[in-house]
Design a protein around this motif. Structure first.
Motif, PDB file in Angstrom:
ATOM      1  N   MET A  44       0.845  -1.199   0.000  1.00 44.47           N
ATOM      2  CA  MET A  44       0.000   0.000   0.000  1.00 44.47           C
ATOM      3  C   MET A  44       0.882   1.251   0.000  1.00 44.47           C
ATOM      4  SD  MET A  44      -3.087  -1.041  -0.171  1.00 44.47           S
ATOM      5  CE  MET A  44      -4.050   0.370   0.319  1.00 44.47           C
ATOM      6  N   ALA A  45       0.234   2.420  -0.191  1.00 41.89           N
ATOM      7  CA  ALA A  45       0.972   3.676  -0.209  1.00 41.89           C
ATOM      8  C   ALA A  45       1.562   3.960   1.172  1.00 41.89           C
ATOM      9  CB  ALA A  45       0.048   4.818  -0.615  1.00 41.89           C
ATOM     10  N   LYS A  46       2.478   4.882   1.213  1.00 39.90           N
ATOM     11  CA  LYS A  46       3.236   5.186   2.423  1.00 39.90           C
ATOM     12  C   LYS A  46       2.319   5.641   3.549  1.00 39.90           C
ATOM     13  CE  LYS A  46       5.790   7.189  -1.296  1.00 39.90           C
ATOM     14  NZ  LYS A  46       6.027   8.447  -2.002  1.00 39.90           N
ATOM     15  N   GLU A  47       2.485   5.078   4.733  1.00 32.30           N
ATOM     16  CA  GLU A  47       1.627   5.416   5.850  1.00 32.30           C
ATOM     17  C   GLU A  47       2.041   6.749   6.464  1.00 32.30           C
ATOM     18  OE1 GLU A  47       1.174   2.419   8.754  1.00 32.30           O
ATOM     19  OE2 GLU A  47       0.385   0.932   7.363  1.00 32.30           O
ATOM     20  N   VAL A  48       1.046   7.437   7.022  1.00 35.64           N
ATOM     21  CA  VAL A  48       1.258   8.742   7.640  1.00 35.64           C
ATOM     22  C   VAL A  48       0.913   8.639   9.115  1.00 35.64           C
ATOM     23  CG1 VAL A  48       0.463  11.144   7.670  1.00 35.64           C
ATOM     24  CG2 VAL A  48       0.735   9.951   5.485  1.00 35.64           C
ATOM     25  N   THR A  49       1.746   9.245   9.971  1.00 34.37           N
ATOM     26  CA  THR A  49       1.459   9.301  11.403  1.00 34.37           C
ATOM     27  C   THR A  49       0.107   9.974  11.628  1.00 34.37           C
ATOM     28  OG1 THR A  49       3.812   9.501  11.874  1.00 34.37           O
ATOM     29  CG2 THR A  49       2.303  10.173  13.622  1.00 34.37           C
ATOM     30  N   LYS A  50      -0.664   9.478  12.572  1.00 39.99           N
ATOM     31  CA  LYS A  50      -1.973  10.074  12.859  1.00 39.99           C
ATOM     32  C   LYS A  50      -1.792  11.418  13.567  1.00 39.99           C
ATOM     33  CE  LYS A  50      -4.558   5.726  13.207  1.00 39.99           C
ATOM     34  NZ  LYS A  50      -5.066   5.883  11.832  1.00 39.99           N
ATOM     35  N   ARG A  51      -2.687  12.351  13.258  1.00 39.28           N
ATOM     36  CA  ARG A  51      -2.619  13.675  13.877  1.00 39.28           C
ATOM     37  C   ARG A  51      -2.725  13.590  15.393  1.00 39.28           C
ATOM     38  NH1 ARG A  51      -7.553  15.988  10.679  1.00 39.28           N
ATOM     39  NH2 ARG A  51      -8.019  13.764  10.862  1.00 39.28           N
ATOM     40  N   SER A  52      -3.584  12.689  15.870  1.00 38.56           N
ATOM     41  CA  SER A  52      -3.807  12.578  17.312  1.00 38.56           C
ATOM     42  C   SER A  52      -2.588  12.040  18.049  1.00 38.56           C
ATOM     43  CB  SER A  52      -5.010  11.668  17.586  1.00 38.56           C
ATOM     44  OG  SER A  52      -4.790  10.379  17.026  1.00 38.56           O
ATOM     45  N   GLU A  53      -1.736  11.318  17.336  1.00 34.55           N
ATOM     46  CA  GLU A  53      -0.541  10.739  17.958  1.00 34.55           C
ATOM     47  C   GLU A  53       0.605  11.744  18.029  1.00 34.55           C
ATOM     48  OE1 GLU A  53       0.455   7.238  15.778  1.00 34.55           O
ATOM     49  OE2 GLU A  53      -1.368   6.146  16.364  1.00 34.55           O
ATOM     50  N   PRO A  80      -4.818  -1.493  -8.356  1.00 31.41           N
ATOM     51  CA  PRO A  80      -5.733  -0.368  -8.151  1.00 31.41           C
ATOM     52  C   PRO A  80      -5.784   0.129  -6.711  1.00 31.41           C
ATOM     53  CG  PRO A  80      -6.743  -1.962  -9.615  1.00 31.41           C
ATOM     54  CD  PRO A  80      -5.465  -2.588  -9.124  1.00 31.41           C
ATOM     55  N   GLY A  81      -5.769  -0.793  -5.753  1.00 27.58           N
ATOM     56  CA  GLY A  81      -5.834  -0.383  -4.348  1.00 27.58           C
ATOM     57  C   GLY A  81      -4.670   0.503  -3.947  1.00 27.58           C
ATOM     58  N   PHE A  82      -3.477   0.203  -4.459  1.00 24.94           N
ATOM     59  CA  PHE A  82      -2.304   1.025  -4.179  1.00 24.94           C
ATOM     60  C   PHE A  82      -2.483   2.417  -4.786  1.00 24.94           C
ATOM     61  CE2 PHE A  82       1.813   2.872  -4.746  1.00 24.94           C
ATOM     62  CZ  PHE A  82       2.563   2.427  -3.668  1.00 24.94           C
ATOM     63  N   LYS A  83      -3.008   2.450  -6.022  1.00 21.58           N
ATOM     64  CA  LYS A  83      -3.232   3.734  -6.692  1.00 21.58           C
ATOM     65  C   LYS A  83      -4.234   4.586  -5.909  1.00 21.58           C
ATOM     66  CE  LYS A  83      -2.413   1.897 -11.354  1.00 21.58           C
ATOM     67  NZ  LYS A  83      -3.018   1.692 -12.691  1.00 21.58           N
ATOM     68  N   PHE A  84      -5.319   3.945  -5.451  1.00 20.32           N
ATOM     69  CA  PHE A  84      -6.335   4.682  -4.690  1.00 20.32           C
ATOM     70  C   PHE A  84      -5.695   5.352  -3.464  1.00 20.32           C
ATOM     71  CE2 PHE A  84      -9.875   1.526  -6.102  1.00 20.32           C
ATOM     72  CZ  PHE A  84      -9.813   2.050  -7.386  1.00 20.32           C
ATOM     73  N   ALA A  85      -4.894   4.572  -2.728  1.00 19.50           N
ATOM     74  CA  ALA A  85      -4.264   5.093  -1.504  1.00 19.50           C
ATOM     75  C   ALA A  85      -3.279   6.212  -1.833  1.00 19.50           C
ATOM     76  CB  ALA A  85      -3.557   3.960  -0.763  1.00 19.50           C
ATOM     77  N   GLU A  86      -2.559   6.075  -2.933  1.00 27.79           N
ATOM     78  CA  GLU A  86      -1.576   7.094  -3.303  1.00 27.79           C
ATOM     79  C   GLU A  86      -2.251   8.418  -3.664  1.00 27.79           C
ATOM     80  OE1 GLU A  86       1.926   7.953  -6.611  1.00 27.79           O
ATOM     81  OE2 GLU A  86       1.249   5.897  -6.275  1.00 27.79           O
ATOM     82  N   TRP A  87      -3.348   8.341  -4.419  1.00 26.87           N
ATOM     83  CA  TRP A  87      -4.031   9.578  -4.800  1.00 26.87           C
ATOM     84  C   TRP A  87      -4.773  10.198  -3.630  1.00 26.87           C
ATOM     85  CZ3 TRP A  87      -1.814  11.630  -8.567  1.00 26.87           C
ATOM     86  CH2 TRP A  87      -1.323  10.870  -9.641  1.00 26.87           C
ATOM     87  N   GLU A  88      -5.209   9.362  -2.692  1.00 29.34           N
ATOM     88  CA  GLU A  88      -5.761   9.903  -1.443  1.00 29.34           C
ATOM     89  C   GLU A  88      -4.681  10.666  -0.691  1.00 29.34           C
ATOM     90  OE1 GLU A  88      -7.617   7.108   1.156  1.00 29.34           O
ATOM     91  OE2 GLU A  88      -9.330   6.751  -0.185  1.00 29.34           O
ATOM     92  N   LEU A  89      -3.489  10.086  -0.595  1.00 28.83           N
ATOM     93  CA  LEU A  89      -2.372  10.722   0.085  1.00 28.83           C
ATOM     94  C   LEU A  89      -2.042  12.070  -0.549  1.00 28.83           C
ATOM     95  CD1 LEU A  89      -0.027  10.565   2.137  1.00 28.83           C
ATOM     96  CD2 LEU A  89       1.263   9.290   0.414  1.00 28.83           C
TER      97      LEU A  89
END
Length: 492
Positions: free
Chosen positions: A1-10, A345-354
């Motif tokens: 999947m696309a690169k994960e991002v630290t949560k704002r709350s954390e 496709p799932g990777f692409k979806f996550a990347e464009w969301e990012l």
């Protein structure tokens, strides 16, 4: 999947840093405190430039360019100005390198010392007013309305991508006028240009107001600002416009002959926004999945992802997508087809969301056969199946709705985190929670400084819109009489 991002709350700070890097906006450079703005990040900056540049030109401003290097003697002519920038100046002392006689690379050639040291521009008032002296002799030469898009250097010790870097990109407008009234009106006009851009293009609710004397631009008689609230409740100064009076005209002896034949000093303004707006865009709208870009500022407004198993399905879907792309682009929308065959496709979806693309299409063989497409909107993370017939109007309306929804969400957040405060102990607690506090101020620099020393909070502005603040009361800290409330916050 696309690169994960630290949560704002954390960890809000780490979330911001993750987003800048993982969404391909910018990265650290080999030069300490300086950044590399990557193509996707620069495309957003170009859209900002395009909208602002058109607004400037509509107001009668023309673009020019002035030198990067400023003679050090120029800074000594305006004492308050040099005091404001002295600690941030980078200075050029030599103009040549030479091979080290000891064989240790290259060294500065001691014979190449400059007769006068040069400042790498932290801002251009001094070099521009030196130039304006040559351009202005008569009232017929006024007004002069110039802007330049350029880089500046302010030698920051603590840096953060987009928000505070040693070198950054910006625009700086510098105008010269025959009267005080004209100059003051221009300063007010330009801060409203910034406010309109922030609200209608960046979907960023801002407060327009005057800076307190402590927070004014060095050398200005008045500074107008647009202040925005980030999602951690801190303030970000997003743009400023300064009424400079005659300070720089007197420092550089810029006079004109009036209609009455008298010698008069001209009146000045300067105003600017920078790549700090990129930081505002991220922190005001982003979520735990990545960027959330308002359509008006998004380099790519619609991304299309084909879903297929066979080459025949692939070709048929692509044909339809290129047709849709052509139709949408004819209406002024920016569209990209993601046909990379190395990613699922799932990777692409996550990347464009990012990356915050406002609208995503997904189309498979069944969609094509049924005359439909799956449409996902980035702001709400919702998706629905939409008919291809009339899709152009559907998408136009959807982009408009996304723009309004993003603004409204940011506006509602700000409203929920602004409150009046009249008790000092309560102030000390609430200001640390991330609030804009509307408090009475006695108008003295001493009180303002004591509040800053004890809480790190500053007067962000004396509002001229957004909140009604004129009322009698007592200063939150000193208890002295006050005629109005001002906006206090901890800022970036």
């Amino acid at each position: 999947m696309a690169k994960e991002v630290t949560k704002r709350s954390e960890n809000y700070s780490q979330w911001y840093n993750d987003l800048v890097v993982k969404a391909d906006l910018a990265e650290q450079s080999p030069v300490r405190g300086c950044m590399v703005i990557k193509p996707y990040g620069y495309a957003i900056w170009e859209k900002m430039q395009s909208v602002l540049d058109a607004a400037f030109k509509k107001s009668g401003v023309k673009n020019a360019y002035f030198p990067l290097f400023i003679p050090k003697s120029f800074f000594s002519r305006e004492a308050e100005h040099v005091a404001g920038f002295a600690k941030e100046c980078a200075v050029v002392t030599h103009h040549r390198l030479m091979n080290d006689p000891d064989g240790k690379g290259v060294v500065v050639d001691p014979e190449a010392k400059l007769e006068e040291e040069l400042i790498v521009r932290p801002t251009s008032e001094t070099i521009i007013w030196s130039t304006y002296k040559n351009w202005i002799t008569s009232w017929r030469d006024l007004p002069i309305l110039c802007n330049q898009w350029c880089n500046v250097v302010r030698w920051e010790m603590r840096t953060r991508l987009f928000l505070r870097t040693a070198e950054f990109l910006w625009q700086e407008g510098h105008t010269a006028h025959a009267t005080s009234e004209e100059a003051a009106a221009k300063a007010e006009e330009m801060v409203q240009v910034y406010a309109d851009f922030a609200r209608n293009t960046m979907a960023l609710p801002v407060i327009v107001g005057h800076k307190s004397p402590n927070e004014r631009f060095a050398g200005a008689l008045d500074t107008l600002t647009i202040e925005a609230m980030m999602q951690d409740g801190k303030a970000l100064q997003a743009g400023t416009s300064h009424f400079l009076g005659q300070n720089f005209a007197k420092s550089f002896d810029v006079q004109y002959t009036s209609k009455e034949g008298k010698q008069e000093y001209v009146w000045a303004t300067s105003w600017g926004v920078s790549t700090r707006l990129m930081g505002a865009l991220i922190m005001a709208h982003g979520d735990d999945n990545g960027l959330v870009l308002p359509p008006a500022i998004a380099p790519i407004q619609v991304v299309m992802v084909p879903i297929y198993k066979t080459e025949e399905e692939h070709n048929a879907i692509l044909d339809k997508m290129y047709e849709l792309k052509k139709n949408l682009e004819a209406l002024g929308h920016s569209v990209q087809i993601d046909d990379r065959d190395t990613l699922r496709p799932g990777f692409k979806f996550a990347e464009w969301e990012l990356k915050g693309v406002p609208v995503r299409f997904a189309m498979g063989p069944r969609d094509l056969a049924g005359g439909t497409v799956e449409v996902a909107r980035r702001d709400t993370l919702t998706k629905e199946t939409v008919a291809l017939e009339g899709i152009e109007k559907t998408i136009g309306d959807l982009l408009d709705d996304i723009q309004k929804t993003i603004y409204q969400k940011a506006f509602d957040f700000r409203q929920a985190n602004v409150e009046k405060c009249d008790d000092w102990e309560e102030f000390k607690t609430k200001i640390q929670d991330g609030k804009f506090l509307l408090c009475h101020w006695d108008g003295t620099a001493e009180t303002e400084q004591k509040i800053k020393d004890e809480t790190k909070a500053t007067i962000r502005c004396i509002p001229v819109d957004s909140f009604v603040c004129e009322e009698e009361g007592k200063d939150i800290y000193s208890g002295k009489p006050s005629k109005q409330r001002v906006v206090f916050a901890i800022s970036y």
